[in-house]
Design an enzyme around this catalytic site. Structure first.
Site, short mmCIF file in Angstrom:
data_model
loop_
_atom_site.label_atom_id
_atom_site.label_comp_id
_atom_site.label_asym_id
_atom_site.label_seq_id
_atom_site.Cartn_x
_atom_site.Cartn_y
_atom_site.Cartn_z
N HIS A 268 34.77 65.32 41.71
CA HIS A 268 36.15 65.75 41.91
C HIS A 268 36.81 66.03 40.57
O HIS A 268 36.24 65.75 39.51
CB HIS A 268 36.93 64.66 42.66
N HIS B 233 44.39 63.82 47.63
CA HIS B 233 43.27 64.03 46.73
C HIS B 233 42.00 64.23 47.54
O HIS B 233 41.84 63.65 48.62
CB HIS B 233 43.09 62.83 45.79
N CYS C 299 42.15 69.16 42.15
CA CYS C 299 41.06 68.70 43.01
C CYS C 299 40.63 69.77 44.00
O CYS C 299 39.43 70.03 44.16
CB CYS C 299 41.42 67.39 43.71
#
Length: 166
Positions: free
Chosen positions: A138, A126, A75
């Site tokens: 993402h 994340h 990410c």
């Protein structure tokens, strides 16, 4: 070591490795084709348009822990690459470093191009780039580089904060 103990040890090791930038597999399904268009809010932002172009270039690239290239992204690797290629801007490499920098953005003031952070497993692990219209791009562990809804099944209630890097 008994085989069952070896399996538990292997599973624990895999969990630790993937925990650095986690989005649980199977919980973040591929968005429908109509959801893959650039949100109208992003179309009004030059910054978001440039970041969207990078997203389009890497859409579908697989997830790879520590990855920062077309071979695979995690990410934060995707975010760093998007800001570098789209905006010529260097961001910190990890989510924890990103959380330590940038300007804090209050929930009601998030704009396209802001980096959004999600709590997975008890801590912010994340991150993605907000595109407007409840959408963010993402690198998901289950689907690679995708666009998702912040209020979708898996992500709903997990957004913890946002940062702006100008």
């Amino acid at each position: 070591m008994p085989r069952s103990l070896q399996s538990v040890a292997l599973l624990a090791a895999i969990t630790l490795v993937l925990g650095g930038c986690a989005s649980t597999g199977g919980m973040s399904p591929e968005p429908s084709p109509q959801a893959q268009t650039m949100p109208a809010e992003a179309q009004r932002s030059g910054k978001a348009q440039k970041l969207w172009q990078v997203f389009e270039r890497y859409r579908g690239t697989p997830y790879e822990y520590g990855g920062t290239s077309a071979q695979g992204f995690d990410c934060s690797g995707f975010i760093v690459t998007a800001f570098r290629e789209g905006l010529g801007q260097q961001l910190p490499r990890t989510t924890s470093q990103m959380l330590a920098l940038g300007d804090v953005v209050h929930p009601g003031q998030i704009q396209p191009g802001d980096v959004v952070f999600f709590q997975i497993g008890g801590k912010e692990q994340h991150a993605g780039i907000y595109m407007g219209g409840d959408r963010f791009v993402h690198a998901s562990t289950s689907s690679g580089v995708i666009q998702s809804s912040i209020s979708g099944y898996y992500w709903q209630g997990r957004l913890t904060e946002a940062r702006r890097f100008d």
